[in-house]
Design a protein around this motif. Structure first.
Motif, PDB file in Angstrom:
ATOM      1  N   UNK A  27      23.134   2.268 -33.600  1.00 37.68           N
ATOM      2  CA  UNK A  27      23.310   1.580 -34.873  1.00 37.68           C
ATOM      3  C   UNK A  27      23.677   2.545 -35.999  1.00 37.68           C
ATOM      4  N   UNK A  28      23.001   3.683 -36.075  1.00 37.11           N
ATOM      5  CA  UNK A  28      23.325   4.640 -37.141  1.00 37.11           C
ATOM      6  C   UNK A  28      24.716   5.238 -36.939  1.00 37.11           C
ATOM      7  N   UNK A  29      25.099   5.464 -35.686  1.00 37.58           N
ATOM      8  CA  UNK A  29      26.442   6.006 -35.432  1.00 37.58           C
ATOM      9  C   UNK A  29      27.520   4.983 -35.795  1.00 37.58           C
ATOM     10  N   UNK A  30      27.267   3.707 -35.526  1.00 42.40           N
ATOM     11  CA  UNK A  30      28.225   2.668 -35.941  1.00 42.40           C
ATOM     12  C   UNK A  30      28.341   2.634 -37.463  1.00 42.40           C
ATOM     13  N   UNK A  31      27.178   2.759 -38.131  1.00 38.25           N
ATOM     14  CA  UNK A  31      27.172   2.760 -39.594  1.00 38.25           C
ATOM     15  C   UNK A  31      28.028   3.909 -40.128  1.00 38.25           C
ATOM     16  N   UNK A  32      27.775   5.137 -39.636  1.00 34.84           N
ATOM     17  CA  UNK A  32      28.531   6.291 -40.129  1.00 34.84           C
ATOM     18  C   UNK A  32      30.005   6.212 -39.749  1.00 34.84           C
ATOM     19  N   UNK A  33      30.312   5.660 -38.587  1.00 35.63           N
ATOM     20  CA  UNK A  33      31.714   5.491 -38.187  1.00 35.63           C
ATOM     21  C   UNK A  33      32.422   4.571 -39.175  1.00 35.63           C
ATOM     22  N   UNK A  34      31.776   3.464 -39.522  1.00 35.29           N
ATOM     23  CA  UNK A  34      32.356   2.527 -40.494  1.00 35.29           C
ATOM     24  C   UNK A  34      32.543   3.198 -41.853  1.00 35.29           C
ATOM     25  N   UNK A  35      31.545   3.958 -42.300  1.00 34.96           N
ATOM     26  CA  UNK A  35      31.632   4.606 -43.610  1.00 34.96           C
ATOM     27  C   UNK A  35      32.740   5.650 -43.634  1.00 34.96           C
ATOM     28  N   UNK A  64      35.977  14.125 -23.952  1.00 34.61           N
ATOM     29  CA  UNK A  64      34.808  14.468 -24.750  1.00 34.61           C
ATOM     30  C   UNK A  64      33.760  15.115 -23.849  1.00 34.61           C
ATOM     31  N   UNK A  65      32.885  15.947 -24.404  1.00 35.94           N
ATOM     32  CA  UNK A  65      31.890  16.644 -23.567  1.00 35.94           C
ATOM     33  C   UNK A  65      30.894  15.679 -22.913  1.00 35.94           C
ATOM     34  N   UNK A  73      31.387   8.210 -29.147  1.00 36.05           N
ATOM     35  CA  UNK A  73      32.819   8.510 -29.108  1.00 36.05           C
ATOM     36  C   UNK A  73      33.584   7.909 -30.291  1.00 36.05           C
ATOM     37  N   UNK A  74      33.338   6.658 -30.714  1.00 37.70           N
ATOM     38  CA  UNK A  74      34.073   6.160 -31.891  1.00 37.70           C
ATOM     39  C   UNK A  74      33.859   7.029 -33.138  1.00 37.70           C
ATOM     40  N   UNK A  80      37.262  13.328 -35.931  1.00 41.97           N
ATOM     41  CA  UNK A  80      38.236  14.258 -35.368  1.00 41.97           C
ATOM     42  C   UNK A  80      39.615  14.058 -36.002  1.00 41.97           C
ATOM     43  N   UNK A  81      40.015  12.821 -36.185  1.00 42.87           N
ATOM     44  CA  UNK A  81      41.365  12.566 -36.715  1.00 42.87           C
ATOM     45  C   UNK A  81      41.431  12.555 -38.246  1.00 42.87           C
ATOM     46  N   UNK A  82      40.284  12.580 -38.913  1.00 44.07           N
ATOM     47  CA  UNK A  82      40.257  12.482 -40.376  1.00 44.07           C
ATOM     48  C   UNK A  82      40.899  13.710 -41.037  1.00 44.07           C
ATOM     49  N   UNK A  83      41.534  13.465 -42.168  1.00 47.82           N
ATOM     50  CA  UNK A  83      42.019  14.550 -43.024  1.00 47.82           C
ATOM     51  C   UNK A  83      40.806  15.222 -43.650  1.00 47.82           C
ATOM     52  N   UNK A  84      40.824  16.553 -43.670  1.00 50.66           N
ATOM     53  CA  UNK A  84      39.681  17.296 -44.191  1.00 50.66           C
ATOM     54  C   UNK A  84      40.127  18.320 -45.226  1.00 50.66           C
TER      55      UNK A  84
END
Length: 185
Positions: A27-35, A64-65, A73-74, A80-84
């Motif tokens: 649930x927390x990973x889905x939250x951060x992925x959405x954000x 992925x490892x 993974x999401x 991984x693909x985000x501009x930084x």
């Protein structure tokens, strides 16, 4: 102007060390992925950039490892693909879809905020403190975890002036973590 959002996990006693709180769950990973998906770009200091890169950069070999669960993974793909943009006076170069931010911090971040888009996402400890002191953070988003760490770096320790905030969103997760989002009042 796109908003700058400071987002981080924090324990009830204010500790923001990445190992002090609860381990990530689906649930927390889905939250951060959405954000993170709502941000046009990520803004990191050197320490956070290097930590995130070591954990979430896709290996050159492709897959992925093995330690990564399927539900992580999401998030990994999103970061991984985000501009930084990386603020550092010690790094001479960066990669991983990143560019170095040089010169006056306030001017550089104001320029990033002036670009069109949905928003910027900043994480970490030291850089957000400097940005808060400059009045450049438009939203503060915390996942407050039901843990008392009793040690470690605390949220915005050393802030020069008090910042009054107003609650704009609140969500409870199944783990007892509460996601809260504030804007300067």
């Amino acid at each position: 102007m796109r908003p700058l959002r400071y987002s981080i996990n924090v324990t009830l006693d204010g500790c923001c060390h990445h190992e002090a709180g609860l381990p990530p769950d689906e649930e927390s990973m889905r939250y951060w992925t959405d954000q993170m998906g709502r941000a046009d770009a990520l803004l990191f200091g050197r320490v956070t950039y290097e930590m995130m890169e070591s954990a979430w950069r896709r290996p050159a070999a492709g897959p992925w490892p093995d330690w990564m669960d399927e539900w992580e993974i999401p998030f990994a793909e999103t970061i991984d693909r985000a501009e930084k943009h990386v603020v550092s006076s010690t790094l001479s170069r960066v990669d991983w879809n990143a560019e170095l931010v040089r010169g006056d911090l306030g001017d550089a971040v104001r320029r990033l905020k002036e670009e069109p888009g949905e928003g910027l996402f900043v994480g970490g400890v030291t850089l957000p403190l400097a940005l808060a002191d400059l009045g450049l953070i438009d939203e503060y988003e915390f996942l407050v975890q039901p843990v008392l760490a009793g040690h470690g770096p605390t949220l915005l320790a050393g802030l020069r002036e008090r910042i009054q905030l107003e609650l704009v969103d609140r969500r409870e997760l199944g783990s007892g973590t509460v996601a809260v989002r504030y804007r300067p009042a």
